[in-house]
Design an enzyme around this catalytic site. Structure first.
Site, PDB file in Angstrom:
ATOM      1  N   GLU A  75     -41.782 -41.871  25.627  1.00 55.37           N
ATOM      2  CA  GLU A  75     -40.892 -41.337  24.593  1.00 55.37           C
ATOM      3  C   GLU A  75     -39.642 -40.671  25.163  1.00 55.37           C
ATOM      4  O   GLU A  75     -39.633 -39.465  25.403  1.00 55.37           O
ATOM      5  CB  GLU A  75     -41.655 -40.328  23.713  1.00 55.37           C
ATOM      6  CG  GLU A  75     -40.807 -39.752  22.591  1.00 55.37           C
ATOM      7  CD  GLU A  75     -41.541 -38.717  21.723  1.00 55.37           C
ATOM      8  OE1 GLU A  75     -42.705 -38.395  22.024  1.00 55.37           O
ATOM      9  OE2 GLU A  75     -40.931 -38.244  20.760  1.00 55.37           O
TER      10      GLU A  75
ATOM     11  N   LYS B  92     -42.301 -44.891  22.074  1.00 55.66           N
ATOM     12  CA  LYS B  92     -41.962 -44.045  20.924  1.00 55.66           C
ATOM     13  C   LYS B  92     -40.459 -43.798  20.932  1.00 55.66           C
ATOM     14  O   LYS B  92     -39.988 -42.767  21.404  1.00 55.66           O
ATOM     15  CB  LYS B  92     -42.763 -42.742  21.010  1.00 55.66           C
ATOM     16  CG  LYS B  92     -42.569 -41.844  19.817  1.00 55.66           C
ATOM     17  CD  LYS B  92     -43.740 -40.898  19.623  1.00 55.66           C
ATOM     18  CE  LYS B  92     -43.386 -39.845  18.608  1.00 55.66           C
ATOM     19  NZ  LYS B  92     -44.523 -39.102  18.112  1.00 55.66           N
TER      20      LYS B  92
ATOM     21  N   ASP C 211     -49.114 -32.887  17.359  1.00 53.06           N
ATOM     22  CA  ASP C 211     -49.216 -32.223  18.663  1.00 53.06           C
ATOM     23  C   ASP C 211     -48.161 -31.148  18.842  1.00 53.06           C
ATOM     24  O   ASP C 211     -47.757 -30.844  19.972  1.00 53.06           O
ATOM     25  CB  ASP C 211     -49.071 -33.266  19.780  1.00 53.06           C
ATOM     26  CG  ASP C 211     -47.769 -34.042  19.681  1.00 53.06           C
ATOM     27  OD1 ASP C 211     -47.436 -34.501  18.577  1.00 53.06           O
ATOM     28  OD2 ASP C 211     -47.065 -34.193  20.699  1.00 53.06           O
TER      29      ASP C 211
ATOM     30  N   LYS D   4     -49.110 -38.660  25.412  1.00 57.28           N
ATOM     31  CA  LYS D   4     -47.691 -38.649  25.038  1.00 57.28           C
ATOM     32  C   LYS D   4     -46.905 -37.729  25.967  1.00 57.28           C
ATOM     33  O   LYS D   4     -47.402 -36.659  26.343  1.00 57.28           O
ATOM     34  CB  LYS D   4     -47.547 -38.164  23.604  1.00 57.28           C
ATOM     35  CG  LYS D   4     -46.128 -37.743  23.246  1.00 57.28           C
ATOM     36  CD  LYS D   4     -46.016 -37.110  21.886  1.00 57.28           C
ATOM     37  CE  LYS D   4     -44.921 -36.056  21.927  1.00 57.28           C
ATOM     38  NZ  LYS D   4     -44.651 -35.473  20.605  1.00 57.28           N
TER      39      LYS D   4
ATOM     40  N   GLU E 144     -36.751 -39.420  23.784  1.00 53.49           N
ATOM     41  CA  GLU E 144     -36.158 -39.204  22.454  1.00 53.49           C
ATOM     42  C   GLU E 144     -34.652 -39.027  22.564  1.00 53.49           C
ATOM     43  O   GLU E 144     -34.176 -38.116  23.247  1.00 53.49           O
ATOM     44  CB  GLU E 144     -36.781 -37.982  21.761  1.00 53.49           C
ATOM     45  CG  GLU E 144     -36.088 -37.691  20.426  1.00 53.49           C
ATOM     46  CD  GLU E 144     -36.793 -36.665  19.543  1.00 53.49           C
ATOM     47  OE1 GLU E 144     -37.926 -36.256  19.866  1.00 53.49           O
ATOM     48  OE2 GLU E 144     -36.188 -36.279  18.520  1.00 53.49           O
TER      49      GLU E 144
ATOM     50  N   SER F 262     -44.980 -43.171  14.470  1.00 54.34           N
ATOM     51  CA  SER F 262     -45.738 -42.085  15.087  1.00 54.34           C
ATOM     52  C   SER F 262     -45.031 -40.803  14.649  1.00 54.34           C
ATOM     53  O   SER F 262     -44.380 -40.135  15.442  1.00 54.34           O
ATOM     54  CB  SER F 262     -45.730 -42.224  16.608  1.00 54.34           C
ATOM     55  OG  SER F 262     -46.335 -41.091  17.198  1.00 54.34           O
TER      56      SER F 262
ATOM     57  N   TYR G  62     -39.751 -29.358  19.982  1.00 58.14           N
ATOM     58  CA  TYR G  62     -41.021 -29.828  19.440  1.00 58.14           C
ATOM     59  C   TYR G  62     -42.180 -28.969  19.902  1.00 58.14           C
ATOM     60  O   TYR G  62     -42.291 -28.678  21.064  1.00 58.14           O
ATOM     61  CB  TYR G  62     -41.268 -31.287  19.856  1.00 58.14           C
ATOM     62  CG  TYR G  62     -42.324 -31.929  19.012  1.00 58.14           C
ATOM     63  CD1 TYR G  62     -42.060 -32.242  17.676  1.00 58.14           C
ATOM     64  CD2 TYR G  62     -43.581 -32.166  19.517  1.00 58.14           C
ATOM     65  CE1 TYR G  62     -43.018 -32.807  16.881  1.00 58.14           C
ATOM     66  CE2 TYR G  62     -44.551 -32.731  18.711  1.00 58.14           C
ATOM     67  CZ  TYR G  62     -44.272 -33.053  17.407  1.00 58.14           C
ATOM     68  OH  TYR G  62     -45.236 -33.604  16.619  1.00 58.14           O
TER      69      TYR G  62
HETATM   70  P1  13P Z   1     -41.094 -36.189  14.567  1.00 62.21           P
HETATM   71  O1  13P Z   1     -41.624 -37.394  13.844  1.00 62.21           O
HETATM   72  O2  13P Z   1     -41.167 -34.929  13.784  1.00 62.21           O
HETATM   73  O3  13P Z   1     -39.769 -36.451  15.181  1.00 62.21           O
HETATM   74  O4  13P Z   1     -42.064 -35.896  15.772  1.00 62.21           O
HETATM   75  C1  13P Z   1     -42.587 -36.909  16.473  1.00 62.21           C
HETATM   76  C2  13P Z   1     -42.897 -36.459  17.826  1.00 62.21           C
HETATM   77  O5  13P Z   1     -44.004 -36.550  18.268  1.00 62.21           O
HETATM   78  C3  13P Z   1     -41.792 -35.938  18.624  1.00 62.21           C
HETATM   79  O6  13P Z   1     -42.163 -35.957  19.931  1.00 62.21           O
END
Ligand code: 13P
Length: 385
Positions: free
Chosen positions: A212, A254, A60, A172, A214, A323, A385
């Site tokens: 997620e 995630k 994505d 997501k 991150e 993922s 991203y």
């Molecule tokens: P990466 O596995 O490259 O970190 O990307 C996963 C993702 O969807 C980040 O939001």
């Protein structure tokens, strides 16, 4: 099974909705977790994605990021090139053996392959559930330490309804937390609250939300500092998920793995990463959540597979899987390079990586026969991203 039966069978132990009782003065009236028309379907979708030996292909990337990837192999960022690359991914024969869900960018969800079938149909043919990135990206968070907030709540309900109609069954939303920036209390709270609001909206439209927050790899901190920030972030995230009456049985997480910062002097072994990450998850994630689907975050293909394998050496209360975007696609893209004649070889690379991670999900991966390319790290400072 009707939604009411679902409640009776699956959530029997839960107290009846307090909201249905008359409010008494001075008492807080609280609603119960989501139990609307999609409840049963959400649980089934989440369980299907979190099934043994399977994980998610994250494909994505925004058009800008996808463009950067294409440029890295000498291709122009055109709609045709993005279409050809993504068609290669979704139509890989046999991919559904190892991949249960694929996260798409909006362009791909509504796109056809060059042969005229829809991308969604290609995934469904492969037994892969189509998903959709629904956030609208990161923006500067005023009065923070140069941190960011994630946009996309405006109009989200309607967009989710449209995505469901188009065949998406999960969603997501990626928010980030930066350790070197603090993180500041407002950044963590905003990240957690945004994720919870999004999760509630997605469930009401029939999409299983991937949650997620991150925690970026950037920084020179040690693994204990990452553990501390991860525990704080997930504690807030679950507080707001509960406050927003999100159905935990119908979400997927995630997380980032708990590792030292990318610029820390010492690297951790897979056993150490697994021990820290599982400690954090056991302390913070209720077993009602069906699946933990890690992001790769700039780790090499090899490292992310070894770490996942180490986490599956003994049973976990949730399905512990992957993922990945970069850690599934890196060698695929380098093999393809935009050449029609390389499509089969590139699809073979995707199958190889997907199988390696499927083995790791079951704790039976060995790194035998892995290439030097697979061991190359993909960390980029300030990755968007
Ligand atoms: P990466 O596995 O490259 O970190 O990307 C996963 C993702 O969807 C980040 O939001």
């Amino acid at each position: 099974m009707a939604a009411t039966q679902f409640a009776a069978n699956t959530l029997a132990a839960r107290p009846a909705a307090v909201a249905s009782r008359p409010a008494r003065r001075g008492l807080r009236v609280q609603a119960a977790a989501y139990n609307g028309a999609y409840a049963e379907e959400l649980v089934a979708t989440a369980r299907k994605i979190a099934s043994t030996g399977k994980g998610i292909l994250a494909m994505d990337e925004s058009n800008a990021t996808c463009g950067k990837r294409l440029e890295s192999v000498g291709l122009e960022n055109t709609v045709e090139n993005r279409q050809a690359y993504r068609e290669l991914l979704v139509s890989t024969p046999g991919l559904g053996q190892y991949i249960s869900g694929a996260i798409l960018f909006e362009e791909t969800l509504f796109q056809d392959t060059r042969k005229g079938t829809s991308m969604v149909d290609e995934l469904n043919k492969n037994g892969i559930v189509p998903g959709i990135k629904v956030d609208k990206g990161l923006h500067p968070l005023d009065n923070s330490n140069n941190e960011s907030w994630c946009a996309g709540l405006d109009g989200l309900s309607q967009r989710c309804a449209d995505y469901y109609k188009q065949g998406a069954r999960f969603a997501k939303w990626r928010s980030v937390v930066s350790i070197p920036a603090g993180p500041s209390a407002i950044a963590v709270r905003d990240c957690a609250y945004g994720l919870a609001r999004y999760a509630a909206i997605a469930q009401n439209a029939g999409l299983v939300p991937i949650v997620e927050p991150e925690i970026l790899l950037d920084g020179d901190h040690d693994i204990d500092r990452t553990l501390e920030v991860a525990e704080m972030t997930w504690a807030e995230t679950f507080k707001y998920l509960a406050d927003n009456n999100v159905l935990f049985e119908g979400i997927l997480l995630k997380p980032s793995m708990v590792t030292p910062g990318a610029e820390h002097a010492k690297r951790s072994t897979p056993d150490e990463v697994a021990a820290y990450t599982l400690r954090m998850l056991r302390r913070r994630v209720p077993p009602a959540v069906p699946g933990i689907m890690f992001l790769s975050g700039g780790q090499s293909e090899l490292e992310s597979t070894l770490n996942l394998n180490a986490m599956n050496q003994s049973p976990n209360p949730w399905h512990v899987s992957f993922s990945y975007a970069r850690a599934l696609q890196n060698t695929v893209l380098k093999t393809w390079k935009g050449e029609e004649g390389n499509v089969e070889a590139a699809q073979a690379m995707l199958l190889k990586r997907a199988k390696a991670n499927s083995d790791a999900q079951q704790g039976k991966y060995t790194a035998d026969g892995e290439s030097a390319e697979a061991a190359k790290g993909m960390f980029e400072k300030g990755y968007v991203y």
